[in-house]
Write a protein that holds these residues in place. Structure first.
Motif, PDB file in Angstrom:
ATOM      1  N   PRO A   1     -10.033 -12.334   7.511  1.00 44.69           N
ATOM      2  CA  PRO A   1      -9.998 -11.284   6.480  1.00 44.69           C
ATOM      3  C   PRO A   1      -9.485 -11.745   5.125  1.00 44.69           C
ATOM      4  N   MET A   2      -8.838 -12.910   5.087  1.00 45.83           N
ATOM      5  CA  MET A   2      -8.350 -13.385   3.788  1.00 45.83           C
ATOM      6  C   MET A   2      -9.344 -14.320   3.112  1.00 45.83           C
ATOM      7  N   HIS A   3     -10.492 -14.526   3.733  1.00 44.68           N
ATOM      8  CA  HIS A   3     -11.499 -15.374   3.105  1.00 44.68           C
ATOM      9  C   HIS A   3     -12.306 -14.577   2.095  1.00 44.68           C
ATOM     10  N   ASN A   4     -12.990 -15.300   1.266  1.00 43.48           N
ATOM     11  CA  ASN A   4     -14.008 -14.747   0.359  1.00 43.48           C
ATOM     12  C   ASN A   4     -13.479 -13.865  -0.767  1.00 43.48           C
ATOM     13  N   TRP A   5     -12.152 -13.792  -0.931  1.00 49.22           N
ATOM     14  CA  TRP A   5     -11.645 -13.099  -2.120  1.00 49.22           C
ATOM     15  C   TRP A   5     -11.924 -13.981  -3.325  1.00 49.22           C
ATOM     16  N   ALA A   6     -12.486 -13.399  -4.367  1.00 47.75           N
ATOM     17  CA  ALA A   6     -12.790 -14.191  -5.558  1.00 47.75           C
ATOM     18  C   ALA A   6     -11.511 -14.763  -6.146  1.00 47.75           C
ATOM     19  N   GLU A   7     -10.443 -14.010  -6.080  1.00 49.32           N
ATOM     20  CA  GLU A   7      -9.137 -14.497  -6.505  1.00 49.32           C
ATOM     21  C   GLU A   7      -8.067 -13.671  -5.805  1.00 49.32           C
ATOM     22  N   VAL A   8      -6.934 -14.302  -5.594  1.00 41.07           N
ATOM     23  CA  VAL A   8      -5.803 -13.599  -4.975  1.00 41.07           C
ATOM     24  C   VAL A   8      -4.609 -13.741  -5.917  1.00 41.07           C
ATOM     25  N   PRO A   9      -4.463 -12.796  -6.844  1.00 42.35           N
ATOM     26  CA  PRO A   9      -3.306 -12.867  -7.746  1.00 42.35           C
ATOM     27  C   PRO A   9      -2.007 -12.678  -6.962  1.00 42.35           C
TER      28      PRO A   9
ATOM     29  N   TRP B   1       0.386 -10.567  -7.156  1.00 38.42           N
ATOM     30  CA  TRP B   1       0.714  -9.201  -6.707  1.00 38.42           C
ATOM     31  C   TRP B   1      -0.090  -8.821  -5.463  1.00 38.42           C
ATOM     32  N   LEU B   2      -1.308  -9.362  -5.342  1.00 45.54           N
ATOM     33  CA  LEU B   2      -2.115  -9.047  -4.162  1.00 45.54           C
ATOM     34  C   LEU B   2      -1.559  -9.771  -2.932  1.00 45.54           C
ATOM     35  N   GLN B   3      -1.191 -11.036  -3.138  1.00 41.20           N
ATOM     36  CA  GLN B   3      -0.607 -11.797  -2.037  1.00 41.20           C
ATOM     37  C   GLN B   3       0.683 -11.136  -1.548  1.00 41.20           C
ATOM     38  N   LYS B   4       1.499 -10.673  -2.526  1.00 40.38           N
ATOM     39  CA  LYS B   4       2.755 -10.012  -2.154  1.00 40.38           C
ATOM     40  C   LYS B   4       2.470  -8.709  -1.391  1.00 40.38           C
ATOM     41  N   ALA B   5       1.444  -8.003  -1.821  1.00 43.43           N
ATOM     42  CA  ALA B   5       1.087  -6.756  -1.127  1.00 43.43           C
ATOM     43  C   ALA B   5       0.675  -7.035   0.315  1.00 43.43           C
ATOM     44  N   PHE B   6      -0.044  -8.143   0.527  1.00 45.50           N
ATOM     45  CA  PHE B   6      -0.384  -8.527   1.905  1.00 45.50           C
ATOM     46  C   PHE B   6       0.878  -8.923   2.667  1.00 45.50           C
ATOM     47  N   ASP B   7       1.731  -9.728   2.013  1.00 36.06           N
ATOM     48  CA  ASP B   7       2.947 -10.200   2.684  1.00 36.06           C
ATOM     49  C   ASP B   7       3.859  -9.033   3.069  1.00 36.06           C
ATOM     50  N   ASP B   8       3.916  -8.016   2.191  1.00 38.63           N
ATOM     51  CA  ASP B   8       4.801  -6.871   2.435  1.00 38.63           C
ATOM     52  C   ASP B   8       4.131  -5.789   3.282  1.00 38.63           C
ATOM     53  N   ARG B   9       2.922  -6.068   3.757  1.00 37.68           N
ATOM     54  CA  ARG B   9       2.152  -5.119   4.575  1.00 37.68           C
ATOM     55  C   ARG B   9       1.813  -3.839   3.805  1.00 37.68           C
ATOM     56  N   VAL B  10       1.807  -3.925   2.481  1.00 36.65           N
ATOM     57  CA  VAL B  10       1.299  -2.795   1.697  1.00 36.65           C
ATOM     58  C   VAL B  10      -0.216  -2.732   1.883  1.00 36.65           C
ATOM     59  N   ILE B  11      -0.824  -3.899   2.051  1.00 30.47           N
ATOM     60  CA  ILE B  11      -2.252  -3.975   2.368  1.00 30.47           C
ATOM     61  C   ILE B  11      -2.390  -4.689   3.712  1.00 30.47           C
ATOM     62  N   SER B  12      -3.124  -4.072   4.608  1.00 33.95           N
ATOM     63  CA  SER B  12      -3.322  -4.682   5.928  1.00 33.95           C
ATOM     64  C   SER B  12      -4.803  -4.680   6.276  1.00 33.95           C
ATOM     65  N   PRO B  13      -5.343  -5.817   6.698  1.00 33.38           N
ATOM     66  CA  PRO B  13      -6.730  -5.825   7.148  1.00 33.38           C
ATOM     67  C   PRO B  13      -6.887  -5.026   8.441  1.00 33.38           C
ATOM     68  N   ARG B  14      -7.992  -4.345   8.556  1.00 36.03           N
ATOM     69  CA  ARG B  14      -8.240  -3.561   9.767  1.00 36.03           C
ATOM     70  C   ARG B  14      -9.718  -3.697  10.108  1.00 36.03           C
ATOM     71  N   PHE B  15      -9.993  -3.995  11.365  1.00 35.52           N
ATOM     72  CA  PHE B  15     -11.382  -4.036  11.798  1.00 35.52           C
ATOM     73  C   PHE B  15     -11.723  -2.679  12.366  1.00 35.52           C
ATOM     74  N   GLY B  16     -12.646  -1.973  11.692  1.00 33.70           N
ATOM     75  CA  GLY B  16     -12.843  -0.568  12.005  1.00 33.70           C
ATOM     76  C   GLY B  16     -14.021  -0.262  12.888  1.00 33.70           C
ATOM     77  N   GLY B  17     -14.784  -1.235  13.339  1.00 35.41           N
ATOM     78  CA  GLY B  17     -15.919  -0.935  14.204  1.00 35.41           C
ATOM     79  C   GLY B  17     -17.210  -1.445  13.627  1.00 35.41           C
ATOM     80  N   GLU B  18     -17.424  -1.283  12.306  1.00 33.38           N
ATOM     81  CA  GLU B  18     -18.592  -1.880  11.690  1.00 33.38           C
ATOM     82  C   GLU B  18     -18.389  -3.393  11.681  1.00 33.38           C
ATOM     83  N   ASP B  19     -19.364  -4.103  11.111  1.00 34.39           N
ATOM     84  CA  ASP B  19     -19.260  -5.556  11.214  1.00 34.39           C
ATOM     85  C   ASP B  19     -18.533  -6.181  10.031  1.00 34.39           C
ATOM     86  N   TYR B  20     -17.641  -5.443   9.408  1.00 39.57           N
ATOM     87  CA  TYR B  20     -16.868  -6.021   8.302  1.00 39.57           C
ATOM     88  C   TYR B  20     -15.456  -5.457   8.339  1.00 39.57           C
TER      89      TYR B  20
END
Lengths: 173, 131
Positions: free
Chosen positions: A25-33, A35-54
């Motif tokens: 889920p962390m692949h293919n981001w055009a850029e990871v500033p 603040w975005l990395q910190k949001a992932f680290d702090d679990r403000v943003i969490s990847p979730r696989f919801g059933g579709e193929d993405y």
């Protein structure tokens, strides 16, 4: 009566990539500033696989969890709030800031050199002034020049910049 | 609110139902909440920042390949699918972003058949540990 006008709001955004379930889920981001990395680290943003193929990305914002799907924007405003937006909705509220790293270059201007033992000026080439967000670049194009270095910044006056060059032309000893 | 019948593009369609696209107005969200309620799906409209519209919140429904609950953002689609599999009977909401709904589902005027979704896995990512 006192009239007020709202201060300009500044925001940054990144587009959510289409990461399929075989992708990390962390692949293919055009850029990871940062603040975005910190949001992932702090679990403000969490990847979730919801059933579709993405992958979806759950974004905690204003006490709720918003789903960001591919092509959505994750936006950080000037107060540090992170939100999910569709492109149309941020375009309705914000204008794009022109790329501040783009180089702005002046049209070429002539470069003159005083003829020896005379006050007559002779054009020896052209120069362009380029400016980006970190530096000023002067590009000097002088045919027949084989070597040169800037001797000194002579003076900056009324917006004019004069440089002295130590140079050797072809054939000159 | 425009309600049309949509079905999955492949011919072996299993999922079909009436669908609407969420607009960025609170009126649209309220209409959809009422429409879902008519089909036995409890949803909520709740204020939020960012968009003009209130949030459309749909609780998770019966397990599905697709999203059945969560916050639905403007331009996303909601489709009501009838469930009757011998164990579960009722309706559930299928929620998809606009670009994905349009490639997977076709409306009454759309004659796409048997479309296969492109899969572009980067296999090198999967087998990194074998190197």
């Amino acid at each position: 009566m006192t009239q007020w006008i709202k201060k300009p709001e500044y925001a940054e955004s990144v587009v959510v990539p289409n990461n399929e379930f075989g992708d990390h889920p962390m692949h293919n981001w055009a850029e990871v500033p940062d603040w975005l990395q910190k949001a992932f680290d702090d679990r403000v943003i969490s990847p979730r696989f919801g059933g579709e193929d993405y992958w979806y990305y759950d974004v905690k914002s204003h006490g709720r969890t918003y789903p960001a799907s591919p092509d959505d924007l994750i936006v950080r405003d000037s107060h540090g709030h992170i939100d999910v937006r569709k492109k149309y909705s941020i375009e309705a509220e914000y204008d794009v800031v022109e790329d501040s790293t783009a180089e702005v270059t002046s049209p070429p201007v002539p470069v003159y050199l005083p003829r020896a033992w005379s006050s007559e000026l002779v054009q020896i080439g052209t120069a362009k002034l380029g400016v980006d967000n970190t530096q000023v670049i002067i590009t000097v194009d002088i045919p027949n020049l084989v070597d040169a270095r800037v001797g000194a910044v002579k003076r900056i006056l009324n917006g004019d910049l004069a440089l002295s060059f130590i140079m050797h032309e072809k054939g000159e000893v | 609110m425009e309600i049309k019948h949509y079905q999955e593009v492949p011919d072996h369609v299993l999922i079909h139902g009436d669908a609407v696209q969420v607009a960025d107005t609170t009126e649209s969200v309220v209409e959809i909440v009422q429409w879902l309620a008519e089909h036995g799906i409890v949803a909520y409209a709740s204020p939020q920042s960012g968009f003009l519209a209130a949030n459309l919140l749909i609780p998770e429904g019966i397990n599905s390949y697709y999203q059945t609950g969560g916050i639905v953002l403007p331009t996303d689609w909601v489709l009501i699918e009838k469930i009757d599999n011998g164990i579960n009977k009722g309706n559930r909401a299928v929620i998809l972003p606009d670009w994905d709904f349009n490639r997977r589902f076709r409306g009454p005027d759309d004659d796409r058949r048997g479309y296969r979704f492109p899969r572009t896995f980067d296999l090198s990512l999967r087998f990194d540990h074998l190197r």
